[in-house]
Design a protein around this motif. Structure first.
Motif, PDB file in Angstrom:
ATOM      1  N   GLN A 195       0.816  -1.213   0.000  1.00 49.78           N
ATOM      2  CA  GLN A 195       0.000   0.000   0.000  1.00 49.78           C
ATOM      3  C   GLN A 195       0.857   1.274   0.000  1.00 49.78           C
ATOM      4  O   GLN A 195       0.330   2.382   0.039  1.00 49.78           O
ATOM      5  N   GLY A 196       2.130   1.113  -0.020  1.00 51.67           N
ATOM      6  CA  GLY A 196       3.038   2.259  -0.079  1.00 51.67           C
ATOM      7  C   GLY A 196       4.066   2.066  -1.182  1.00 51.67           C
ATOM      8  O   GLY A 196       4.102   1.031  -1.863  1.00 51.67           O
ATOM      9  N   VAL A 197       4.876   3.058  -1.372  1.00 50.89           N
ATOM     10  CA  VAL A 197       5.988   2.989  -2.326  1.00 50.89           C
ATOM     11  C   VAL A 197       7.256   3.317  -1.549  1.00 50.89           C
ATOM     12  O   VAL A 197       7.461   4.465  -1.138  1.00 50.89           O
ATOM     13  N   ASN A 198       8.068   2.317  -1.324  1.00 54.74           N
ATOM     14  CA  ASN A 198       9.250   2.475  -0.496  1.00 54.74           C
ATOM     15  C   ASN A 198      10.392   3.083  -1.309  1.00 54.74           C
ATOM     16  O   ASN A 198      11.025   2.418  -2.129  1.00 54.74           O
ATOM     17  N   MET A 285       6.472   2.204  -9.503  1.00 55.42           N
ATOM     18  CA  MET A 285       6.170   3.154  -8.437  1.00 55.42           C
ATOM     19  C   MET A 285       4.833   3.849  -8.670  1.00 55.42           C
ATOM     20  O   MET A 285       4.000   3.969  -7.759  1.00 55.42           O
ATOM     21  N   GLN A 286       4.590   4.286  -9.908  1.00 55.77           N
ATOM     22  CA  GLN A 286       3.397   5.067 -10.200  1.00 55.77           C
ATOM     23  C   GLN A 286       2.143   4.212 -10.327  1.00 55.77           C
ATOM     24  O   GLN A 286       1.029   4.739 -10.277  1.00 55.77           O
ATOM     25  N   ASP A 291       1.879  10.042  -8.183  1.00 57.69           N
ATOM     26  CA  ASP A 291       2.777  11.177  -8.011  1.00 57.69           C
ATOM     27  C   ASP A 291       4.213  10.768  -7.648  1.00 57.69           C
ATOM     28  O   ASP A 291       5.058  11.625  -7.363  1.00 57.69           O
ATOM     29  N   ALA A 292       4.485   9.472  -7.656  1.00 59.96           N
ATOM     30  CA  ALA A 292       5.850   9.021  -7.387  1.00 59.96           C
ATOM     31  C   ALA A 292       6.795   9.590  -8.455  1.00 59.96           C
ATOM     32  O   ALA A 292       6.400   9.800  -9.611  1.00 59.96           O
ATOM     33  N   ALA A 293       8.019   9.832  -8.058  1.00 63.73           N
ATOM     34  CA  ALA A 293       8.948  10.484  -8.989  1.00 63.73           C
ATOM     35  C   ALA A 293      10.390  10.086  -8.697  1.00 63.73           C
ATOM     36  O   ALA A 293      10.744   9.717  -7.575  1.00 63.73           O
TER      37      ALA A 293
END
Length: 384
Positions: A195-198, A285-286, A291-293
């Motif tokens: 549920q997250g992007v580490n 990631m996205q 909005d991951a970058a």
């Protein structure tokens, strides 16, 4: 002359010109010495107004002059165990200790001590002094100075960069490309990783590719490369991100560099990293967090100094020092920036790079004496 140089060096070391701080007091000090000799002195402030380059000229304002160049900034002393105050010069056993003694305030002090002699000697060919800021963090000041010289329409013919070489003549070095790559992920609880992007995990994958490329570059060394090592190197200098063990890290960054032997190697590394981020890391990631970058900041891309068959600077230094051989080194300097302006460039200065950046940095009085002898012969040559 050595006593005068030592006195000036003590003053220069007392200016705490760590790259993060202002160099203006030191620049004003240098300007005062050169102005007193009748030099035409100009200062060029950086956008913040806290730092400046200095460019001064003895003799006529015309093309074809000789530049003596050095950087005014030094690396930090934090976390180093010095035997004495790093910003107070100490003379002991034929050595002069202090931050910047060899890298590279010793050379600057020698040029200032010799300035009155140069002023008396200069005839038709001008002698320039170029002292820059922020060399240690990407040769930023030299890039600024190059633009300033272009705006002035001035084209010197020769540059001598006084980095510590043990007074050897250096005609080539690798480039220095420095970057900070930042990863923006999505925070979450460590018990629900999907549920997250580490950001730390993706930074680790990025570093893994950097290490693969580092190994591949070993096999890409140009035939006959004179560098040690002969291939382009990659170094991961720092990696940070996250806070505690049970929180998905929302941000991370990697600070890394490469030292290209040839520009094509740099293009190879940057191309591979770009495609990896675009085609693999960012889509993953996205898919979880739109909005991951991943963003890479260019701290500095400084091309190397390329050895050339014809080099007036090399010929002049051979005459002045009596050394016929010219070497190459793996460390970077501002020399490539001066070469890009069309100058013939060499590096030659007192001290050893092995002492630079370390605790109890020093330059020997004997090396300063050799530098002064070389500059004295340069003055005689200018007066002919």
């Amino acid at each position: 002359m050595l006593d005068k140089t030592t006195s000036i060096l003590a003053d220069l070391i007392a200016f705490q010109t760590v790259s993060a701080d202002s160099n203006l007091e030191m620049i004003d000090y240098i300007a005062g010495h050169l102005d007193a000799c009748g030099a035409s002195v100009q200062q060029f402030r950086d956008p913040s107004g806290r730092k400046a380059n200095l460019f001064a000229t003895l003799g006529p304002q015309c093309d074809g002059g000789i530049v003596l160049s050095g950087h005014t900034d030094v690396v930090p002393v934090s976390d180093q165990q010095w035997a004495t105050d790093p910003f107070k010069m100490v003379a002991r056993d034929g050595r002069l200790y202090g931050r910047g003694c060899c890298d590279m305030k010793g050379f600057i002090a020698a040029t200032l001590a010799m300035a009155p002699t140069f002023a008396q000697a200069v005839r038709d060919r001008p002698l320039h002094f170029a002292f820059t800021y922020d060399e240690e963090v990407g040769c930023i000041g030299a890039g600024h100075l190059a633009r300033s010289l272009g705006e002035m329409g001035l084209r010197p013919g020769v540059a001598i960069i006084g980095e510590p070489t043990g007074m050897r003549i250096i005609e080539g070095h690798k480039g220095c490309y420095e970057y900070t790559t930042r990863f923006q992920g999505l925070e979450g609880h460590g018990s629900a990783p999907d549920q997250g992007v580490n950001a730390v995990e993706y930074a680790a994958r990025y570093v893994a590719l950097l290490l693969e490329l580092k190994d591949q570059l070993r096999a890409m060394a140009p035939p006959g490369s004179r560098f040690d090592p002969p291939w382009t190197t990659v170094n991961v200098g720092a990696m940070s991100g996250g806070t505690v063990h049970n929180v998905i890290a929302p941000m991370a960054q990697v600070r890394w560099e490469m030292r290209p032997v040839q520009r094509s190697d740099a293009d190879f590394v940057k191309g591979r990293l770009h495609r990896y981020c675009r085609d693999e890391l960012l889509p993953r990631m996205q898919a979880v967090f739109p909005d991951a970058a991943i963003e890479t900041e260019v701290v500095g891309e400084v091309d190397g100094l390329v050895p050339t068959l014809e080099n007036e600077a090399r010929a002049i230094l051979a005459e002045l020092t009596g050394r016929n051989a010219a070497d190459v080194v793996p460390f970077g300097t501002e020399a490539g920036i001066f070469q890009s302006l069309g100058m013939d460039v060499v590096i030659c200065g007192p001290g050893s790079i092995e002492q630079a950046h370390k605790a109890d940095e020093y330059v020997s009085a004997a090396q300063l004496g050799q530098c002064l002898a070389m500059l004295g012969k340069l003055a005689a040559k200018l007066g002919q």
